[in-house]
Design an enzyme around this catalytic site. Structure first.
Site, PDB file in Angstrom:
ATOM      1  N   HIS A 276      -0.722   0.036   2.975  1.00 40.02           N
ATOM      2  CA  HIS A 276      -2.128   0.288   2.643  1.00 40.02           C
ATOM      3  C   HIS A 276      -2.347   1.765   2.289  1.00 40.02           C
ATOM      4  O   HIS A 276      -2.867   2.091   1.217  1.00 40.02           O
ATOM      5  CB  HIS A 276      -3.012  -0.115   3.827  1.00 40.02           C
ATOM      6  N   GLU A 277      -1.922   2.647   3.186  1.00 41.50           N
ATOM      7  CA  GLU A 277      -2.161   4.080   2.952  1.00 41.50           C
ATOM      8  C   GLU A 277      -1.328   4.596   1.781  1.00 41.50           C
ATOM      9  O   GLU A 277      -1.770   5.486   1.043  1.00 41.50           O
ATOM     10  CB  GLU A 277      -1.882   4.894   4.219  1.00 41.50           C
TER      11      GLU A 277
HETATM   12 ZN    ZN Z   1      -8.190   2.063   2.786  1.00 46.59          ZN
END
Ligand code: ZN
Length: 516
Positions: A276-277
């Site tokens: 995600h990051e």
């Molecule tokens: Zn996010």
């Protein structure tokens, strides 16, 4: 000095002067970002209050420089001769003009007040959450609500109190547009959850053994960082650290960092929080270098940013193709997962469950968590709901939409930091917009690049990465977000590609779960 002086100033000298001024603002913001990164990774607890003050000062200085009369005069002169400017400079003048116009609405002291209050509120929230005691933080939330209404008051033309804050994060979006869109999304998701949710609490998706004293961190971090690099994250210009609430942050073109969270017993936590990051970081690392030092060097909106994190986390990281490629690597680091085959791994990371925690939610239930928050913050701003009644309203919506009820405040109304670390309104819509856009961008990429799953299975992510870099990342803030979406996907924000993606994927996952 004064208007006449600037009117006579040659165009290129005025541009140069404007660039000097915005670079100074960018430097102040980079210092604030580094302090924020530190605050959320290594800062000792005792430094929290002082850090709030440090950030408030930087925020005030940065705001003062943005609304400085010289900057405004330069902008005026340059806007008047915009057709003589190169395209990049024209975009800079337009975007900076928008930022300055918004920033001149309120005094520098207002944002400093908000920043300092946010730090105190964050501190109270952390204690309230630990003690499971909502009353500890309720007075801070009252004050936040007051400040949020005050902020909205600086934009008297707004149709809704939340609109100025939504527009600050997702330019052009309004309550009038989002409320019906999210209502349709909710109405589509509730039956989909009913059709696909498995019974009982979620078991670890990828159960692993802790690494003894290190708390299971080392092997997990090593593997997730390796996968991040395979997707295209440049470690020469990045690094990974642990944080209780993972985030990605950009200090400069050469310094875009990610943080992650490790569950010693379940690899899925570190893996998906990293993917995600990294999705956020690929966007920031992919900005055109010559945008550096200007307000153009940033993702274009909260929603478009989140579309990239969700695209890499879900449409890539939770795909069959990805697991055909990644499972052998995962098993080499974690022999305890040797019993999995790609199909079983794929199903393990795509379980739909009715749960209480947004950040742990699967793709199907996730937006329901977001829409609850969006609706409740609108109710608070509109005065239809009081701060005192918020926890009960929260429980009621969870019962109705997700079929689960929090046991206490910590897994209820206090689970997210957003309402306790800034203004109210404008923080949650970006998550839902991002999910919807992730499928829209992915569909456009698939149409251009052919079968992406086959490429993923072969360990090739460069095609998708290069396509996104060319069409989305490079441009930074040069085009308004919805103009960018329309240009890249041929459509404005639309639910259909996202709902099609979910329905197709989870009909198949649910069918596989019941077949022998
Ligand atoms: Zn996010």
């Amino acid at each position: 000095m004064g208007g006449a002086y600037h009117a006579r100033m040659p165009l290129d000298r005025a541009m140069e002067r404007l660039r000097e001024r915005v670079r100074e603002i960018d430097d102040l913001q980079a210092a604030a970002s580094l302090m924020y990164w530190d605050q959320n990774t290594y800062l000792p607890r005792g430094g929290g209050v002082a850090r709030g003050r440090h950030l408030a000062t930087l925020e005030r200085l940065s705001h003062e420089r943005l609304v400085d009369p010289e900057v405004r005069r330069l902008l005026e002169g340059l806007s008047a001769r915009a057709d003589e400017l190169a395209p990049l400079e024209r975009d800079l003048v337009r975007v900076l003009g928008r930022d300055v116009e918004r920033a001149t609405r309120y005094p520098s002291s207002f944002m400093a007040t908000v920043t300092e209050h946010a730090a105190a509120s964050y501190d109270a929230w952390a204690r309230a959450r630990e003690a499971d005691d909502y009353e500890l933080v309720a007075p801070y939330l009252e004050r936040t609500l007051e400040l949020s209404r005050q902020y909205a008051g600086y934009f008297p033309e707004a149709a809704h109190l939340a609109d100025p804050l939504i527009d600050a994060a997702d330019e052009g979006m309004t309550v009038a547009e989002l409320r019906p869109l999210f209502a349709r999304l909710r109405d589509a998701l509730v039956p989909l959850v009913a059709a696909t949710a498995m019974a009982g609490p979620a078991a670890p998706a990828l159960p692993v053994e802790a690494d003894g004293e290190a708390g299971g961190e080392a092997r997990q971090l090593q593997l997730t960082l390796r996968l991040a690099q395979v997707l295209g994250y440049d470690l020469e210009r990045g690094r990974q650290d642990l944080a209780p609430h993972p985030f990605a942050i950009r200090m400069a073109h050469g310094d875009v960092r990610v943080t992650t969270r490790v569950d010693p017993g379940d690899l899925a936590e570190a893996l998906f929080s990293t993917l995600h990051e990294v999705g956020h970081a690929l966007y920031e690392q992919g900005l055109e270098p010559r945008l550096e030092g200007t307000p153009l060097a940033s993702g274009v909106s909260a929603g478009v940013h989140e579309s990239q994190s969700r695209l890499w986390e879900n449409l890539v990281g939770r795909s069959r193709g990805f697991w055909r490629f990644a499972l052998p690597l995962v098993q080499a680091s974690f022999p305890e997962l040797a019993h999995l085959d790609p199909e079983r791994a794929y199903r393990a990371v795509n379980q739909v469950r009715r749960t209480l925690i947004r950040t742990e939610a699967d793709e199907v239930t996730y937006n329901l968590h977001v829409i609850v928050r969006f609706d409740l913050e609108l109710a608070l701003l509109e005065g239809r709901l009081s701060v005192v009644d918020l926890p009960e309203a929260w429980c009621e919506r969870y019962r109705r939409d997700l079929g689960v009820v929090p046991r206490g405040h910590a897994d209820g109304v206090l689970q997210d930091v957003h309402w306790f670390s800034g203004l109210l309104g404008g923080a949650f819509q970006g998550y839902a917009i991002g999910n919807v856009l992730s499928a829209q961008f992915f569909a456009a990429a698939s149409a251009a690049l052919g079968d992406l799953e086959t490429q993923f299975a072969a360990g090739s992510f460069e095609g998708l990465h290069a396509w996104l870099r060319e069409h989305v990342y490079l441009h930074g803030r040069r085009r308004p977000p919805m103009a960018l979406v329309k240009q890249v996907t041929g459509q404005s924000l639309t639910l259909e590609p996202y709902l099609d993606y979910l329905r197709e994927k989870y009909a198949d996952v649910a069918a596989a779960a019941v077949s022998p």
